[in-house]
Design an enzyme around this catalytic site. Sequence first.
Site, PDB file in Angstrom:
ATOM      1  N   HIS A  35      59.484  87.046  64.931  1.00  0.00           N
ATOM      2  CA  HIS A  35      60.291  86.538  64.104  1.00  0.00           C
ATOM      3  C   HIS A  35      59.592  85.844  62.836  1.00  0.00           C
ATOM      4  O   HIS A  35      60.021  86.109  61.776  1.00  0.00           O
ATOM      5  CB  HIS A  35      61.178  85.378  64.604  1.00  0.00           C
ATOM      6  CG  HIS A  35      62.330  84.584  63.787  1.00  0.00           C
ATOM      7  ND1 HIS A  35      63.202  85.270  63.339  1.00  0.00           N
ATOM      8  CD2 HIS A  35      62.174  83.323  63.113  1.00  0.00           C
ATOM      9  CE1 HIS A  35      64.185  84.482  62.457  1.00  0.00           C
ATOM     10  NE2 HIS A  35      63.484  83.613  62.565  1.00  0.00           N
ATOM     11  N   ASP A  40      61.466  90.946  67.553  1.00  0.00           N
ATOM     12  CA  ASP A  40      61.948  89.709  67.292  1.00  0.00           C
ATOM     13  C   ASP A  40      62.826  88.972  68.701  1.00  0.00           C
ATOM     14  O   ASP A  40      63.658  89.731  68.936  1.00  0.00           O
ATOM     15  CB  ASP A  40      62.870  89.327  66.190  1.00  0.00           C
ATOM     16  CG  ASP A  40      63.281  87.956  65.816  1.00  0.00           C
ATOM     17  OD1 ASP A  40      63.127  87.116  66.430  1.00  0.00           O
ATOM     18  OD2 ASP A  40      63.404  87.837  64.365  1.00  0.00           O
ATOM     19  N   GLU A  49      63.151  76.146  72.134  1.00  0.00           N
ATOM     20  CA  GLU A  49      63.466  76.868  71.090  1.00  0.00           C
ATOM     21  C   GLU A  49      64.131  75.807  70.076  1.00  0.00           C
ATOM     22  O   GLU A  49      64.273  75.543  69.050  1.00  0.00           O
ATOM     23  CB  GLU A  49      64.141  78.166  71.107  1.00  0.00           C
ATOM     24  CG  GLU A  49      64.830  78.693  69.791  1.00  0.00           C
ATOM     25  CD  GLU A  49      63.297  79.189  68.709  1.00  0.00           C
ATOM     26  OE1 GLU A  49      63.489  78.818  67.525  1.00  0.00           O
ATOM     27  OE2 GLU A  49      62.368  79.553  69.306  1.00  0.00           O
ATOM     28  N   GLU A  50      65.143  75.038  70.769  1.00  0.00           N
ATOM     29  CA  GLU A  50      66.178  74.163  69.980  1.00  0.00           C
ATOM     30  C   GLU A  50      65.981  72.700  70.202  1.00  0.00           C
ATOM     31  O   GLU A  50      66.352  71.840  69.364  1.00  0.00           O
ATOM     32  CB  GLU A  50      67.410  74.538  70.437  1.00  0.00           C
ATOM     33  CG  GLU A  50      67.797  75.953  70.203  1.00  0.00           C
ATOM     34  CD  GLU A  50      67.484  76.556  69.029  1.00  0.00           C
ATOM     35  OE1 GLU A  50      67.336  75.964  67.907  1.00  0.00           O
ATOM     36  OE2 GLU A  50      67.654  77.999  68.844  1.00  0.00           O
ATOM     37  N   SER A  78      65.288  84.063  58.063  1.00  0.00           N
ATOM     38  CA  SER A  78      65.899  83.202  59.209  1.00  0.00           C
ATOM     39  C   SER A  78      67.243  82.655  58.537  1.00  0.00           C
ATOM     40  O   SER A  78      68.075  83.665  58.122  1.00  0.00           O
ATOM     41  CB  SER A  78      65.066  82.342  59.785  1.00  0.00           C
ATOM     42  OG  SER A  78      65.471  82.062  61.046  1.00  0.00           O
TER      43      SER A  78
END
Length: 749
Positions: free
Chosen positions: A725, A693, A215-216, A618
Amino acid sequence: MNKIWINSLLASIPLLINAPMINAHAMETHMDGNKSPLTIERFNASPALAGTSPRGLKLSPDGKRVTYLVGRADNQSFYDLWQMDVATQKTSILVNADKLAGGELSDEEKARRERQRIYGQGIMEYDWSADSKAVLIPSAGKLYYYSLADKKVTELATDEGFATDARLSPNGRFVSFVRDQNLFVLDLSNNKLQPLTKDGGGAIKNGMAEFVAQEEMSRYTGYWWSDDESKIAFTRVDESDVEQVTRNEIYADGIKLTEQRYPYAGKNNVKIALGVVNIGSKKTIWIDLGKEQDIYLPRVKWLPGSEQLSFQWQSRDQKDLQLRVVSTNKPDSSQVLVTERSKAWINLNKDLYFLEKQNAFIWASERDGYLHLYLYDLNGKVKTQLTQGDWAVDNLEHVDEENGWVYFSGRKDTPTERHLYRVPLMGGEPEKISSRSGMHNAVFAEEKSVYLDYFNSLTQPPQISLHDAVGEKITWVEQNAVVEGHPIFDHSGLWRTPEFNKLKAEDGQTLYSRIFKPVPFDAAKKYPVVVRVYGGPHAQLVTNSWSEQDYFTQYLVQQGFIVFQLDNRGSAHRGTQFEHAIYHHLGKVEVDDQKVGVDYLRSLPYVDGDNIAIYGHSYGGYMALMSLFKAPDYFKAAISGAPVSDWRLYDTHYTERYLGNPVSNKKGYDASSIMPYVKGYQSGLLMYHGMADDNVLFENSTRVYKALQDEGKLFQMIDYPGSKHSMRGEKVRNHLYRSLADFLERQLK
């Protein structure tokens, strides 16, 4: 937190810098074409408005074929694999997805695709063999091998279970994949399947990227082949110490309880180990990562020769990044080649390249305030800085050692466009390769310096062309010209292009903005404004680019709204000074900068300064809430989609990068949360969130709902059962955008 706004900022109208338009197209009002009004239902329907807009672009290793995925005319989300023969310039379908078995994805693969932002059905991924004679295609947990010689699709014998993250080995002898949290290889010469790890299961994952890596860190794999196919480096992730939560995914017909180990900010991360397994003996050696165990391992890469392995070691606070190299013969002794340090944080990149013809490597660093490329020797000494200046490199694209060129994409000319450049390998002045104004994404062949240019601009939907080493176009792969018969042609006569401007932040830094005027436009009238915002790190809205997100913008301007966008401090491609302004306190300078934008809007004679709304999703949803709650005199209404409301509810790697630890920076976390500002809300709020989400958890919105209800504040909310999401699905998106448009009509007109 200082809650007092700077008086000079509130009182003054920001300085407008006279800036030329980004290109000639930016000065035009519309594209050529018919003037049929755009509807919400049309921009979510098939065929896609952007026309034939392929994804998954690749050049075969020998450079003879261009391959890409194309959505079908009757279902833009269902993809087949197509090819173009470079010699004949003929296009044809290579693999029809109907030849592959369909089926439900595993939960792990669904999550992985969500992290990768891969959406659709049919063929979504594929991998070329090194000899350019075959393609590997994963589909619904099965693996298929397509031979170009006999034009046959063969299902590979991977046994029972769901195979994920599959790829061909460097020379094409093996297929590797992950199943049931273990790493497997299939020998294509004898169809022998062998597990390389056996202890995967439960909290142990072999060859898999952990949640924050996907994800990051944009690392979607947990294993790496050596060039000689003798070894695989892989991560072993132990999630035992990560907090296990029961996440409710709410669907229309019930609630799915999902057990998930989620590393909340300040809490435990996974324990990670790095191993190297020998394909022949199946023996694994473990690399010594050092005494400190609470670390990140964002990148792993083999050196030429397959005897040395590099890995990037990142401290938990992300202020230190080390490039280390270790010999597989001496796994307990690694050498630190490069150390990067920052008082704020180190941004990750994928721009490490080890040269084959000399003992050197290329490394990207922001040490001088902008991302630039450096040539190092293998002792960790800088030989030369390849690029420099007050502008940022985007990516290292290709290295042509034979002819001594380094190709990269960057923002040398303007931060609102991305171009392709090249610089001599031993140093010198960069040469601009791309020519047209807009956004250029280059995909190079492995064996020679030809590349695909995936180009788009405000007036040109994505198109693909093949170019030689100096940028000369060889041929179109997909011209996608907006002419009669193109899906957008009927609407393009009303397509509004924006005006670009530069404003000044309170610290003197330049803020780029763009404004879309209504269609038709009467300068004697006053129009309501919708400020469309993201505002978070690693993102940029104000560009000369084609974006599906702008379809709703085009709809709004045809309904009589002005749409305005501004990239505040903290956003991407502007250097570390611009980004680091948000360090340890989110939602402060970002909102200040958006207020600068509103001050500018109110200086325009055709703007209705009392009817300005802000809308984002977001981080943009977070910004919408912060702006409405903290600056109600600037924004009459707000639409907040899937917002983070308390950063303690978000993950470690993202949140701690900007806010640090929630214990040591409690004040910063409190000030960056939505919750202290709920009392400042007056009216005009719509919130929406996907109820399944797994990125920004639904709890973020429900906390705001409860706080507003406790305060007796009236607001509106729309929650979508089963939605993640990204709010995918034609029916969901039709309802969502119709609801947003209705809300804006009622609030601003």
